[in-house]
Design a protein around this motif. Structure first.
Motif, PDB file in Angstrom:
ATOM      1  N   PRO A   2      25.206  60.209  55.488  1.00 21.97           N
ATOM      2  CA  PRO A   2      24.825  59.067  54.655  1.00 21.97           C
ATOM      3  C   PRO A   2      23.902  59.482  53.510  1.00 21.97           C
ATOM      4  CG  PRO A   2      23.575  59.041  56.686  1.00 21.97           C
ATOM      5  CD  PRO A   2      24.589  60.149  56.826  1.00 21.97           C
ATOM      6  N   SER A   3      24.079  58.810  52.385  1.00 17.60           N
ATOM      7  CA  SER A   3      23.214  59.103  51.234  1.00 17.60           C
ATOM      8  C   SER A   3      21.761  58.783  51.547  1.00 17.60           C
ATOM      9  CB  SER A   3      23.687  58.303  50.021  1.00 17.60           C
ATOM     10  OG  SER A   3      23.643  56.907  50.297  1.00 17.60           O
ATOM     11  N   ALA A   4      21.548  57.975  52.608  1.00 19.92           N
ATOM     12  CA  ALA A   4      20.175  57.635  52.995  1.00 19.92           C
ATOM     13  C   ALA A   4      19.348  58.888  53.259  1.00 19.92           C
ATOM     14  CB  ALA A   4      20.196  56.758  54.249  1.00 19.92           C
ATOM     15  N   LEU A   5      19.979  59.934  53.835  1.00 19.33           N
ATOM     16  CA  LEU A   5      19.240  61.163  54.130  1.00 19.33           C
ATOM     17  C   LEU A   5      18.786  61.870  52.868  1.00 19.33           C
ATOM     18  CD1 LEU A   5      21.221  62.745  57.106  1.00 19.33           C
ATOM     19  CD2 LEU A   5      19.275  61.184  57.160  1.00 19.33           C
ATOM     20  N   THR A   6      19.461  61.623  51.764  1.00 25.18           N
ATOM     21  CA  THR A   6      19.105  62.296  50.512  1.00 25.18           C
ATOM     22  C   THR A   6      18.022  61.544  49.753  1.00 25.18           C
ATOM     23  OG1 THR A   6      20.725  61.144  49.115  1.00 25.18           O
ATOM     24  CG2 THR A   6      21.500  63.045  50.362  1.00 25.18           C
ATOM     25  N   GLN A   7      17.575  60.408  50.292  1.00 23.13           N
ATOM     26  CA  GLN A   7      16.533  59.627  49.643  1.00 23.13           C
ATOM     27  C   GLN A   7      15.159  59.858  50.274  1.00 23.13           C
ATOM     28  OE1 GLN A   7      17.486  57.999  46.889  1.00 23.13           O
ATOM     29  NE2 GLN A   7      19.536  58.802  47.389  1.00 23.13           N
TER      30      GLN A   7
ATOM     31  N   ASP B 269      16.504  55.978  55.356  1.00 25.26           N
ATOM     32  CA  ASP B 269      15.920  56.141  54.029  1.00 25.26           C
ATOM     33  C   ASP B 269      14.582  55.425  53.908  1.00 25.26           C
ATOM     34  OD1 ASP B 269      16.768  53.542  54.029  1.00 25.26           O
ATOM     35  OD2 ASP B 269      17.954  53.679  52.188  1.00 25.26           O
ATOM     36  N   GLN B 270      14.237  54.594  54.896  1.00 23.08           N
ATOM     37  CA  GLN B 270      12.945  53.908  54.872  1.00 23.08           C
ATOM     38  C   GLN B 270      11.821  54.788  55.424  1.00 23.08           C
ATOM     39  OE1 GLN B 270      13.348  50.057  56.820  1.00 23.08           O
ATOM     40  NE2 GLN B 270      15.486  49.916  56.147  1.00 23.08           N
ATOM     41  N   CYS B 271      12.194  55.908  56.035  1.00 21.43           N
ATOM     42  CA  CYS B 271      11.208  56.808  56.651  1.00 21.43           C
ATOM     43  C   CYS B 271      10.721  57.823  55.621  1.00 21.43           C
ATOM     44  CB  CYS B 271      11.812  57.499  57.864  1.00 21.43           C
ATOM     45  SG  CYS B 271      12.476  56.366  59.106  1.00 21.43           S
ATOM     46  N   GLN B 272       9.962  57.381  54.674  1.00 21.55           N
ATOM     47  CA  GLN B 272       9.577  58.236  53.558  1.00 21.55           C
ATOM     48  C   GLN B 272       8.528  59.283  53.919  1.00 21.55           C
ATOM     49  OE1 GLN B 272      10.995  58.360  50.433  1.00 21.55           O
ATOM     50  NE2 GLN B 272      12.505  57.031  51.419  1.00 21.55           N
ATOM     51  N   SER B 273       7.868  59.131  55.063  1.00 26.55           N
ATOM     52  CA  SER B 273       6.856  60.121  55.463  1.00 26.55           C
ATOM     53  C   SER B 273       7.436  61.224  56.336  1.00 26.55           C
ATOM     54  CB  SER B 273       5.711  59.430  56.227  1.00 26.55           C
ATOM     55  OG  SER B 273       5.043  58.497  55.409  1.00 26.55           O
ATOM     56  N   MET B 274       8.709  61.091  56.692  1.00 22.85           N
ATOM     57  CA  MET B 274       9.305  62.028  57.635  1.00 22.85           C
ATOM     58  C   MET B 274       9.622  63.368  56.969  1.00 22.85           C
ATOM     59  SD  MET B 274      12.471  61.275  60.231  1.00 22.85           S
ATOM     60  CE  MET B 274      11.665  59.788  60.832  1.00 22.85           C
ATOM     61  N   GLU B 275       8.996  64.444  57.482  1.00 25.12           N
ATOM     62  CA  GLU B 275       9.214  65.787  56.961  1.00 25.12           C
ATOM     63  C   GLU B 275      10.250  66.554  57.780  1.00 25.12           C
ATOM     64  OE1 GLU B 275       5.699  68.066  56.256  1.00 25.12           O
ATOM     65  OE2 GLU B 275       4.522  66.320  55.636  1.00 25.12           O
ATOM     66  N   TYR B 276      10.315  66.275  59.072  1.00 26.31           N
ATOM     67  CA  TYR B 276      11.194  67.028  59.965  1.00 26.31           C
ATOM     68  C   TYR B 276      12.133  66.047  60.671  1.00 26.31           C
ATOM     69  CZ  TYR B 276       7.362  70.327  59.312  1.00 26.31           C
ATOM     70  OH  TYR B 276       6.396  71.132  58.768  1.00 26.31           O
ATOM     71  N   LEU B 277      13.429  66.267  60.520  1.00 27.51           N
ATOM     72  CA  LEU B 277      14.427  65.413  61.159  1.00 27.51           C
ATOM     73  C   LEU B 277      15.459  66.300  61.836  1.00 27.51           C
ATOM     74  CD1 LEU B 277      15.722  62.679  61.751  1.00 27.51           C
ATOM     75  CD2 LEU B 277      16.858  62.814  59.521  1.00 27.51           C
ATOM     76  N   PHE B 278      15.558  66.189  63.153  1.00 31.58           N
ATOM     77  CA  PHE B 278      16.476  67.015  63.921  1.00 31.58           C
ATOM     78  C   PHE B 278      17.459  66.120  64.680  1.00 31.58           C
ATOM     79  CE2 PHE B 278      12.442  69.333  63.613  1.00 31.58           C
ATOM     80  CZ  PHE B 278      12.874  70.475  62.955  1.00 31.58           C
ATOM     81  N   LEU B 279      18.719  66.153  64.249  1.00 35.66           N
ATOM     82  CA  LEU B 279      19.793  65.376  64.865  1.00 35.66           C
ATOM     83  C   LEU B 279      20.867  66.297  65.443  1.00 35.66           C
ATOM     84  CD1 LEU B 279      20.229  62.708  62.017  1.00 35.66           C
ATOM     85  CD2 LEU B 279      18.735  62.595  64.002  1.00 35.66           C
ATOM     86  N   ASP B 280      20.567  67.577  65.574  1.00 35.59           N
ATOM     87  CA  ASP B 280      21.544  68.576  66.010  1.00 35.59           C
ATOM     88  C   ASP B 280      22.052  68.302  67.425  1.00 35.59           C
ATOM     89  OD1 ASP B 280      18.996  69.682  64.655  1.00 35.59           O
ATOM     90  OD2 ASP B 280      20.543  71.033  63.918  1.00 35.59           O
ATOM     91  N   ASN B 281      23.218  68.898  67.723  1.00 35.55           N
ATOM     92  CA  ASN B 281      23.764  68.933  69.085  1.00 35.55           C
ATOM     93  C   ASN B 281      23.895  67.541  69.699  1.00 35.55           C
ATOM     94  OD1 ASN B 281      23.895  71.973  69.686  1.00 35.55           O
ATOM     95  ND2 ASN B 281      21.787  71.717  68.967  1.00 35.55           N
ATOM     96  N   ASN B 282      24.575  66.679  68.962  1.00 37.39           N
ATOM     97  CA  ASN B 282      24.915  65.352  69.457  1.00 37.39           C
ATOM     98  C   ASN B 282      26.403  65.106  69.198  1.00 37.39           C
ATOM     99  OD1 ASN B 282      22.540  63.734  70.573  1.00 37.39           O
ATOM    100  ND2 ASN B 282      21.627  64.611  68.717  1.00 37.39           N
TER     101      ASN B 282
ATOM    102  N   ILE C   7      29.646  67.257  51.425  1.00 36.56           N
ATOM    103  CA  ILE C   7      28.193  67.399  51.392  1.00 36.56           C
ATOM    104  C   ILE C   7      27.689  66.608  50.177  1.00 36.56           C
ATOM    105  CG2 ILE C   7      26.255  68.989  51.145  1.00 36.56           C
ATOM    106  CD1 ILE C   7      28.067  71.166  52.307  1.00 36.56           C
ATOM    107  N   PRO C   8      26.826  65.630  50.354  1.00 37.80           N
ATOM    108  CA  PRO C   8      26.374  64.819  49.217  1.00 37.80           C
ATOM    109  C   PRO C   8      25.662  65.661  48.148  1.00 37.80           C
ATOM    110  CG  PRO C   8      25.756  63.802  51.303  1.00 37.80           C
ATOM    111  CD  PRO C   8      26.225  65.183  51.620  1.00 37.80           C
ATOM    112  N   PRO C   9      26.122  65.617  46.892  1.00 40.02           N
ATOM    113  CA  PRO C   9      25.411  66.326  45.822  1.00 40.02           C
ATOM    114  C   PRO C   9      23.975  65.847  45.659  1.00 40.02           C
ATOM    115  CG  PRO C   9      27.601  65.634  45.103  1.00 40.02           C
ATOM    116  CD  PRO C   9      27.353  64.956  46.411  1.00 40.02           C
ATOM    117  N   SER C  10      23.710  64.613  46.109  1.00 35.50           N
ATOM    118  CA  SER C  10      22.367  64.050  45.949  1.00 35.50           C
ATOM    119  C   SER C  10      21.329  64.714  46.851  1.00 35.50           C
ATOM    120  CB  SER C  10      22.396  62.542  46.223  1.00 35.50           C
ATOM    121  OG  SER C  10      23.014  62.254  47.465  1.00 35.50           O
TER     122      SER C  10
END
Length: 636
Positions: free
Chosen positions: A156-161, A136-149, A179-182
């Motif tokens: 985490p709610s951090a992803l919704t921030q 959640d500290q990575c506020q400039s991040m537009e693209y996050l790919f964690l697939d296939n792990n 799935i977080p509503p946030s």
């Protein structure tokens, strides 16, 4: 040295190149470990080592590269954990791509230090544990790919921030819980893939309020309950939810069972509707029969498909077209596509050469393509657009529907032929000069600028490619083939083929913008992307579908890497460079000017073909920029 089939290990002595700012060795066959001496390159700002056979751990010494802004190590055999030192690099801002390796273990909490990073790709590894909350500290991040792990636990709610997120990939993990509503906080989110996990609970209704969300994949989870119907859920091509056996409701195209409460309610209401419907059914049936009879009478007076151009242009008969094309003979065939074939012919007793596009109405979609082209052509006039002369909407000798458009003939073929198919008949083919290429590029840019910014409503071409760029007798450029074109009305594209059609990927492989693959509505920026690819093709002489572009490499990557490495002469079409070198009156200053011109053009192509639509130039700016480049070249 990208894509040079270099082998062996990267020598440890590379650490002695203290002044090196860019290290680009992708697409080779390097093996062994990444030398720890790479940490001595303290001025390095770009590191490309992707698509090799490198193995072993990522050296922690990379953490010494305090100027590093971009690092791509994807598609190797790297193993071990992600070094904390790498995640603490202060200027890492463009991208960190470690995808498709064998990295394992949890993602260090230090990932939260990447406050300025725009793109993080660690998909396709063996990473495990929970997704770190420090993201959640990575506020400039537009693209996050964690697939296939092998990530587990809840999302985490951090992803919704992370407010700037546009693309989020979490598919093919072991995530559980709801799935977080946030997620509804991510107002800029365009694509989210949560497929192939163990997510449970209901789909948050708040997701339907995300106006920017155009693709959502929830396939193969354990979701239950009612599927929303607004927003992305109202677009059948924008969502994927199969593999969740307990879902209900949603739009009709999903073919889900009605939710229990809805079914009960409908049974109660059916009795009331029957009481209302039966008394008036006889009247409605009589009215419908009368209306049908009237429509049949009317249909006998009109053709099966009436084009918007039929009242504007004089119509030519099928018999006349048969005559001027000599029975649509193979000798007069000059081109063929999915929906039509083009024949050479002549009007006015042989004084006016024309091109006759005959639509293959037996092909599904051909009739709609005819209407699309008519709709586009009825209101556009520009020196760089193909000119329509007349049309035919009739029946052939076997009483089958026949549709054709008649255009001004282009005796010098299309750009595809000039770039890629030289032959003995035309010695000049495949030998376009620098100024000729500039003129062609500017002609296409001007045509698109007109379509996007001077037409009301704006027109999106949707099928830009070299074979649709034509050249007349004076070598002027004309853009043709509007069979897939769309109108942009009220900021939303309206299909000229079918006003009720859903979003679909249309166009030609290699030139279709990447966002269309995610179900994004077609837009003028999609045309800009296709133009950028054509521009790169014109000046490199390489198709985007060239065999060398595979396993993650593309024409755009090829050019981008060449410019970044300072070796742009290796990516430019050699015929251009030969012309420059053979010119005896070129001074050193002129040579430098020509080099600057080529680099400027390639940079325009890269900016137009940026994977992110909002980062692309408008065609108005492109046309002005290309004019400026040509003017500077002519002053040399």
């Amino acid at each position: 040295m990208p894509y040079c089939i270099l082998t062996g290990e990267i020598p440890d002595s590379i650490g002695k190149l203290a002044g090196l700012q860019l290290l680009s060795l992708p697409g080779n066959q390097f093996t062994g470990k990444i030398p720890s001496s790479i940490g001595n390159l303290t001025l390095l700002n770009t590191l490309y080592l992707f698509e090799n056979g490198l193995e072993g751990p990522i050296p922690a010494s990379i953490g010494e590269l305090q100027q590093l802004r971009l690092m791509v190590l994807r598609s190797n055999r790297l193993n071990g954990s992600i070094p904390k030192e790498v995640l603490k690099l202060p200027y890492l801002s463009q991208q960190l791509d470690l995808s498709d390796n064998y990295l394992e273990g949890p993602v260090p909490l230090e990932v939260g230090s990447l406050k300025n990073l725009m793109r993080l790709a660690i998909n396709g590894n063996l990473l495990s544990g929970e997704i770190p909350t420090t993201l959640d500290q990575c506020q400039s991040m537009e693209y996050l790919f964690l697939d296939n792990n092998l990530f587990q636990g809840t999302i985490p709610s951090a992803l919704t921030q992370m407010k700037g997120r546009t693309m989020l990939g979490l598919s093919n993990n072991r995530l559980s819980g709801a799935i977080p509503p946030s997620f509804s906080n991510l107002r800029g989110l365009q694509t989210m893939d949560l497929s192939n996990n163990n997510l449970s609970g209901s789909i948050p209704e708040s997701l339907q309020d995300l106006r920017s969300l155009i693709y959502l994949n929830l396939t193969n989870n354990q979701l239950t309950g009612k599927v929303p119907v607004r927003g992305v859920f109202g677009n059948f091509t924008g969502i994927s939810i199969f593999g969740n056996k307990a879902l209900c409701g949603g739009i009709s195209q999903l073919h889900l069972p009605a939710c229990p409460k809805e079914a009960t309610k409908k049974r109660k209401e059916n009795h009331l509707w029957l009481k209302i419907f039966i008394p008036i059914s006889s009247f409605m049936l009589l009215f419908a029969l009368l209306a049908l009879a009237h429509r049949k009478h009317k249909a006998r007076k009109a053709s099966s498909i009436r084009s918007p151009l039929e009242d504007k242009y004089p119509r030519i008969t099928y018999e006349e077209l048969t005559k001027i094309t000599e029975g649509f003979s193979s000798e007069n065939l000059i081109g063929s596509g999915r929906y039509g074939s083009v024949y050479r012919g002549s009007l006015d007793e042989g004084t006016t050469m024309v091109a006759v596009k005959v639509f293959k109405l037996q092909e599904r979609g051909a009739s709609k393509s005819f209407l699309a082209e008519c709709n586009a052509l009825r209101s556009i006039r520009h020196r760089n657009l193909i000119k329509i002369i007349t049309l035919c909407s009739s029946v052939d000798h076997q009483s089958r529907d026949f549709k054709a458009l008649v255009f001004e003939y282009m005796p010098n073929g299309n750009l595809e032929t000039w770039l890629h198919h030289g032959d003995n008949e035309h010695q000049q083919l495949n030998h376009l000069s620098l100024i000729q290429r500039l003129n062609i590029a500017i002609g296409v840019a001007d045509a698109l600028d007109y379509l996007h910014h001077s037409c009301q409503p704006p027109v999106i071409h949707c099928d830009l490619k070299p074979s649709n760029v034509l050249r007349d007798n004076d070598m002027n450029t004309h853009l043709g083939d509007f069979g897939l074109a769309k109108l942009l009305s009220g900021g939303v594209s309206k299909s000229l083929q079918d006003s009720s059609s859903s979003i679909a990927i249309k166009g030609t492989i290699g030139y279709v913008p990447p966002e269309y693959g995610a179900g994004v509505q077609v837009s003028t920026s999609g045309d800009v992307y296709s133009y950028g690819i054509i521009l790169l093709e014109i000046f490199t002489g390489k198709r985007p579908t060239n065999d060398m572009f595979n396993e993650g490499m593309s024409l755009r990557n090829f050019v981008e890497t060449g410019i970044a490495s300072g070796q742009y002469t290796e990516i430019i079409d050699q015929t251009i460079l030969s012309d420059i070198e053979l010119a005896e009156d070129n001074s050193n200053e002129q040579m430098m000017g020509m080099n600057e011109c080529l680099i400027s053009v390639l940079k325009v192509g890269l900016e137009c073909s940026d994977p992110t639509p909002r980062e692309r130039m408008s065609m108005n700016d492109v046309a002005k920029k290309m004019q400026t480049i040509r003017n500077a070249y002519l002053r040399l």
